[in-house]
Design an enzyme around this catalytic site. Structure first.
Site, PDB file in Angstrom:
ATOM      1  N   LEU A 174       0.826  -1.205   0.000  1.00 46.21           N
ATOM      2  CA  LEU A 174       0.000   0.000   0.000  1.00 46.21           C
ATOM      3  C   LEU A 174       0.860   1.254   0.000  1.00 46.21           C
ATOM      4  CD1 LEU A 174      -2.835  -0.952   2.506  1.00 46.21           C
ATOM      5  CD2 LEU A 174      -2.724  -1.310   0.034  1.00 46.21           C
ATOM      6  N   GLY A 214       1.610  -9.305   6.286  1.00 45.08           N
ATOM      7  CA  GLY A 214       1.975  -8.509   7.447  1.00 45.08           C
ATOM      8  C   GLY A 214       2.146  -7.060   7.038  1.00 45.08           C
ATOM      9  N   GLY A 215       2.022  -6.160   8.012  1.00 43.08           N
ATOM     10  CA  GLY A 215       2.148  -4.737   7.684  1.00 43.08           C
ATOM     11  C   GLY A 215       1.100  -4.349   6.659  1.00 43.08           C
ATOM     12  N   ASP A 216       1.542  -3.676   5.594  1.00 41.81           N
ATOM     13  CA  ASP A 216       0.614  -3.275   4.531  1.00 41.81           C
ATOM     14  C   ASP A 216       0.876  -4.072   3.265  1.00 41.81           C
ATOM     15  OD1 ASP A 216       3.059  -2.213   3.969  1.00 41.81           O
ATOM     16  OD2 ASP A 216       2.358  -0.202   3.462  1.00 41.81           O
ATOM     17  N   GLU A 217       1.292  -5.316   3.407  1.00 43.20           N
ATOM     18  CA  GLU A 217       1.592  -6.168   2.258  1.00 43.20           C
ATOM     19  C   GLU A 217       0.555  -7.284   2.134  1.00 43.20           C
ATOM     20  OE1 GLU A 217       6.448  -5.721   1.945  1.00 43.20           O
ATOM     21  OE2 GLU A 217       5.601  -7.476   2.943  1.00 43.20           O
TER      22      GLU A 217
END
Length: 388
Positions: free
Chosen positions: A259, A299-302
């Site tokens: 993102l 995880g995160g924005d992946e």
């Protein structure tokens, strides 16, 4: 007199049965407490192993991201990963201090982690001195990948061992509950009501244990925030999908989403808003794809999407549609276009023949897209809406 003797004998027999049952219940309660303590210990061990794994992956991801971008921001993730790895390692040594065999496996993971950290330090130093081309020209990168693969294999073996132990403990607990239930059926009519109540509680406990086991299996394979499959589930799905693609000769496409603008949302509106954005994006990705497609959050924005047998024209339209859905404000606090996505595309068999190769290829493609967009912004050129 005979009826009295029979009555006394019946009362004595009932008392003997109740005493035996009570002694058995007391023994079972003690063994159950031991099993529960063992289960809690194994759960704590698994948690620290996953923390160790997360720390290793953060070091690996931070190093790779810094090598590709020369952005010192990624070194924070790199440093955080080192601290997480070290803290988890200390706690694991404490947890496994009485288990020399498992402790040897932990020491193997620690050695691989230190080797990976040393390799990363050398690569980062070379990147600072001579640039990305010098790093890519070194055989060190293949050694890094080998170390990471060895770490993943050792970690998978140890986690699998502990998962088996925990499953056996839960199965033993369930078996003991069933034994007590059977024992309760043999108690005389004098204590029948208590036996029925006990069986009711035991049955409820069995259901709760089974539900807990299913819930833990669900947690192990899905992302807690979005409910999407996680990296572990993705790798298992890819293994099956790649086998099917090899047999049928049909292509398999992997999309890697990162993102754009997400960090600004967290900084400006807070992590709660960021979590709502991630949940909304996950729902939109799921709704945009076919039933046969697979969407996971790494995880995160992946995010990653696996598309079996997707023809290029349809894939191009799909990416355009997904970009439009992501660009539409995912939460009311944002405007359209506040969130975007850099999308990397990898194909089987051209970009890789196993799950790790395909994910890595899509990851690289995504970073190339992100770097290209960053360069265009610096040059003042308009950035296209869809991925390259």
């Amino acid at each position: 007199m005979k009826s009295v003797r029979y009555g006394i004998a019946a009362i004595l027999l009932c008392g003997i049965v109740a005493l035996i049952a009570g002694m058995e219940v007391a023994r079972w309660g003690n063994e159950t407490a031991i099993l529960s303590a063992r289960q809690n210990l194994v759960s704590a061990e698994l948690l620290e192993l996953r923390n160790l794994q997360d720390g290793f992956f953060d070091v690996e991801t931070g190093q790779r991201s810094y090598l590709l971008t020369d952005d010192d921001l990624y070194l924070r993730s790199y440093a955080d990963g080192q601290r997480t790895f070290a803290d988890a390692l200390t706690r694991l040594h404490t947890l496994f201090r009485h288990e020399p065999t498992v402790l040897a496996q932990v020491d193997e993971l620690a050695a691989l982690g230190r080797e990976q950290a040393a390799q990363s330090e050398r690569a980062i130093g070379l990147r600072r001195k001579a640039g990305l081309a010098a790093v890519l020209g070194q055989p060190q990168q293949r050694q890094d990948a080998t170390t990471a693969m060895q770490f993943r294999a050792a970690m998978k073996a140890l986690i699998g061992r502990l998962d088996t132990i925990r499953s056996n403990v839960i199965a033993e607990e369930v078996a003991r509950y069933r034994t007590v239930s059977t024992l309760g059926l043999d108690v005389t009519a004098l204590i029948l009501l208590l036996v029925i109540v006990g069986i009711g509680f035991l049955s409820l406990s069995i259901r709760r244990l089974e539900e807990l086991q299913r819930h833990r299996e669900q947690e192990a394979m899905h992302d807690a925030l979005t409910g999407l499959p996680n990296r572990r589930y993705l790798c298992e799905w890819l293994g099956v999908a790649l086998s099917a693609a090899k047999r049928s000769g049909r292509p398999l496409t992997l999309l890697f989403f990162d993102l754009d603008g997400f960090k600004a949302v967290n900084d400006r509106l807070g992590h709660e808003a960021g979590d709502r954005v991630l949940r909304s994006i996950g729902e939109r990705l799921r709704s945009a794809l076919r039933q046969s497609d697979f969407v996971a959050r790494l995880g995160g924005d992946e995010f990653v999407a696996g598309l079996p047998d997707a023809p290029p024209p349809a894939l191009s339209m799909l990416i355009d549609r997904v970009q439009g859905m992501i660009a539409a404000a995912p939460i009311p606090e944002l405007e359209d276009g506040a969130i975007g996505a850099s999308i990397g595309v990898a194909w089987f068999p051209g970009d890789g023949e196993d799950a790790a190769e395909l994910i890595a290829a899509a990851d690289r493609a995504m970073y190339e897209v992100k770097e290209s967009r960053r360069a265009m912004r610096k040059a003042g050129q308009p950035v296209p809406v869809r991925a390259a």
